[in-house]
Design a protein around this motif. Sequence first.
Motif, PDB file in Angstrom:
ATOM      1  N   ALA A  70     -23.700  33.482  -1.299  1.00 39.71           N
ATOM      2  CA  ALA A  70     -22.412  33.061  -1.876  1.00 39.71           C
ATOM      3  C   ALA A  70     -22.025  33.901  -3.081  1.00 39.71           C
ATOM      4  CB  ALA A  70     -22.479  31.589  -2.270  1.00 39.71           C
ATOM      5  N   GLY A  71     -22.957  34.665  -3.620  1.00 40.30           N
ATOM      6  CA  GLY A  71     -22.657  35.469  -4.807  1.00 40.30           C
ATOM      7  C   GLY A  71     -22.945  34.670  -6.060  1.00 40.30           C
ATOM      8  N   GLU A  72     -22.063  34.799  -7.047  1.00 40.69           N
ATOM      9  CA  GLU A  72     -22.264  34.076  -8.299  1.00 40.69           C
ATOM     10  C   GLU A  72     -21.910  32.608  -8.110  1.00 40.69           C
ATOM     11  OE1 GLU A  72     -20.709  35.702 -11.900  1.00 40.69           O
ATOM     12  OE2 GLU A  72     -20.904  37.735 -11.131  1.00 40.69           O
ATOM     13  N   VAL A  73     -22.827  31.752  -8.470  1.00 37.91           N
ATOM     14  CA  VAL A  73     -22.626  30.316  -8.363  1.00 37.91           C
ATOM     15  C   VAL A  73     -22.900  29.718  -9.726  1.00 37.91           C
ATOM     16  CG1 VAL A  73     -23.433  28.181  -7.280  1.00 37.91           C
ATOM     17  CG2 VAL A  73     -23.328  30.282  -5.940  1.00 37.91           C
ATOM     18  N   ALA A  74     -22.012  28.862 -10.184  1.00 40.78           N
ATOM     19  CA  ALA A  74     -22.199  28.199 -11.475  1.00 40.78           C
ATOM     20  C   ALA A  74     -22.332  26.702 -11.241  1.00 40.78           C
ATOM     21  CB  ALA A  74     -21.011  28.475 -12.390  1.00 40.78           C
ATOM     22  N   ILE A  75     -23.240  26.096 -11.957  1.00 45.94           N
ATOM     23  CA  ILE A  75     -23.407  24.650 -11.896  1.00 45.94           C
ATOM     24  C   ILE A  75     -22.915  24.096 -13.223  1.00 45.94           C
ATOM     25  CG2 ILE A  75     -25.059  22.763 -11.707  1.00 45.94           C
ATOM     26  CD1 ILE A  75     -26.757  24.611  -9.956  1.00 45.94           C
ATOM     27  N   VAL A  76     -22.021  23.129 -13.125  1.00 43.79           N
ATOM     28  CA  VAL A  76     -21.402  22.554 -14.315  1.00 43.79           C
ATOM     29  C   VAL A  76     -21.709  21.066 -14.329  1.00 43.79           C
ATOM     30  CG1 VAL A  76     -19.214  22.214 -15.519  1.00 43.79           C
ATOM     31  CG2 VAL A  76     -19.553  24.261 -14.149  1.00 43.79           C
ATOM     32  N   SER A  77     -22.109  20.557 -15.476  1.00 42.66           N
ATOM     33  CA  SER A  77     -22.432  19.136 -15.569  1.00 42.66           C
ATOM     34  C   SER A  77     -21.151  18.301 -15.539  1.00 42.66           C
ATOM     35  CB  SER A  77     -23.200  18.849 -16.855  1.00 42.66           C
ATOM     36  OG  SER A  77     -22.335  18.966 -17.971  1.00 42.66           O
ATOM     37  N   ARG A  78     -21.289  17.057 -15.114  1.00 40.25           N
ATOM     38  CA  ARG A  78     -20.142  16.146 -15.074  1.00 40.25           C
ATOM     39  C   ARG A  78     -19.551  15.978 -16.472  1.00 40.25           C
ATOM     40  NH1 ARG A  78     -18.262  13.796 -11.194  1.00 40.25           N
ATOM     41  NH2 ARG A  78     -20.131  13.818  -9.939  1.00 40.25           N
ATOM     42  N   ARG A  79     -20.413  15.971 -17.489  1.00 40.38           N
ATOM     43  CA  ARG A  79     -19.944  15.858 -18.874  1.00 40.38           C
ATOM     44  C   ARG A  79     -19.042  17.033 -19.249  1.00 40.38           C
ATOM     45  NH1 ARG A  79     -23.024  17.728 -23.066  1.00 40.38           N
ATOM     46  NH2 ARG A  79     -21.954  17.464 -25.016  1.00 40.38           N
ATOM     47  N   ASP A  80     -19.456  18.251 -18.859  1.00 42.92           N
ATOM     48  CA  ASP A  80     -18.635  19.432 -19.132  1.00 42.92           C
ATOM     49  C   ASP A  80     -17.297  19.359 -18.407  1.00 42.92           C
ATOM     50  OD1 ASP A  80     -20.556  20.510 -20.802  1.00 42.92           O
ATOM     51  OD2 ASP A  80     -21.403  21.821 -19.253  1.00 42.92           O
ATOM     52  N   VAL A  81     -17.314  18.858 -17.179  1.00 40.03           N
ATOM     53  CA  VAL A  81     -16.078  18.715 -16.411  1.00 40.03           C
ATOM     54  C   VAL A  81     -15.141  17.748 -17.119  1.00 40.03           C
ATOM     55  CG1 VAL A  81     -15.081  17.835 -14.256  1.00 40.03           C
ATOM     56  CG2 VAL A  81     -17.102  19.312 -14.197  1.00 40.03           C
ATOM     57  N   GLU A  82     -15.679  16.612 -17.563  1.00 37.63           N
ATOM     58  CA  GLU A  82     -14.855  15.615 -18.245  1.00 37.63           C
ATOM     59  C   GLU A  82     -14.281  16.167 -19.549  1.00 37.63           C
ATOM     60  OE1 GLU A  82     -17.590  12.359 -18.521  1.00 37.63           O
ATOM     61  OE2 GLU A  82     -17.324  11.832 -16.405  1.00 37.63           O
ATOM     62  N   GLN A  83     -15.086  16.920 -20.299  1.00 39.49           N
ATOM     63  CA  GLN A  83     -14.590  17.519 -21.541  1.00 39.49           C
ATOM     64  C   GLN A  83     -13.477  18.528 -21.267  1.00 39.49           C
ATOM     65  OE1 GLN A  83     -18.106  19.120 -23.380  1.00 39.49           O
ATOM     66  NE2 GLN A  83     -18.568  17.219 -24.468  1.00 39.49           N
ATOM     67  N   ASN A  84     -13.633  19.322 -20.226  1.00 40.57           N
ATOM     68  CA  ASN A  84     -12.602  20.303 -19.893  1.00 40.57           C
ATOM     69  C   ASN A  84     -11.345  19.642 -19.358  1.00 40.57           C
ATOM     70  OD1 ASN A  84     -13.430  23.037 -20.543  1.00 40.57           O
ATOM     71  ND2 ASN A  84     -15.153  22.611 -19.205  1.00 40.57           N
TER      72      ASN A  84
END
Length: 179
Positions: A70-84
């Motif tokens: 898939a190439g570059e894959v980033a994992i983002v926490s639910r907390r980071d999603v909510e803040q953004n």
Amino acid sequence: MTFSGRSTRSKMTAMVILATTFLGFPAFAQQNVASRPEDLIKPVTQCREVQNDAARLACFDAAVAALAAAGEVAIVSRRDVEQNQRRLFGFNVSALNPFEGTNGENNLQSISATMTSARDLGRGEWLITLDDGSVWRKTDSADVQFSARRQYPVTVRRASLGSYMMKVGDAPPFRVKRE
């Protein structure tokens, strides 16, 4: 690679087969790469359920190979999603916002904050700054019923047709847009 002893037609056929094999492989690989991030992570978590050690290892190897393809894959926490989502609330960036769900699912519907300042721009226009740093402009003709010198609890919620409503203290809500 030499084609000695073969006719020109055989050489051309062999070259076409080789070309389609090597040129078609990247397209095949891209088709098998998951299009949604959850399609990449789910197989990894499902491998934990495999009981046989060798089968579990093979499962993990296949899942990791799909992640690598898939190439570059980033994992983002639910907390980071909510803040953004909170940081971007009010901006029309849904096409650019990777943290916004499709069809409005998991989208932030309102924010609560404290009004830190309000500036009367005249002609019924106001700029209101919240404690999170966001700045909102009043867009309707409703009279404001708050003092610009006090700090009030504020709620901004999504309204119809992509608009937003702000409620300052106990005053009636009015339409705003994010600046």
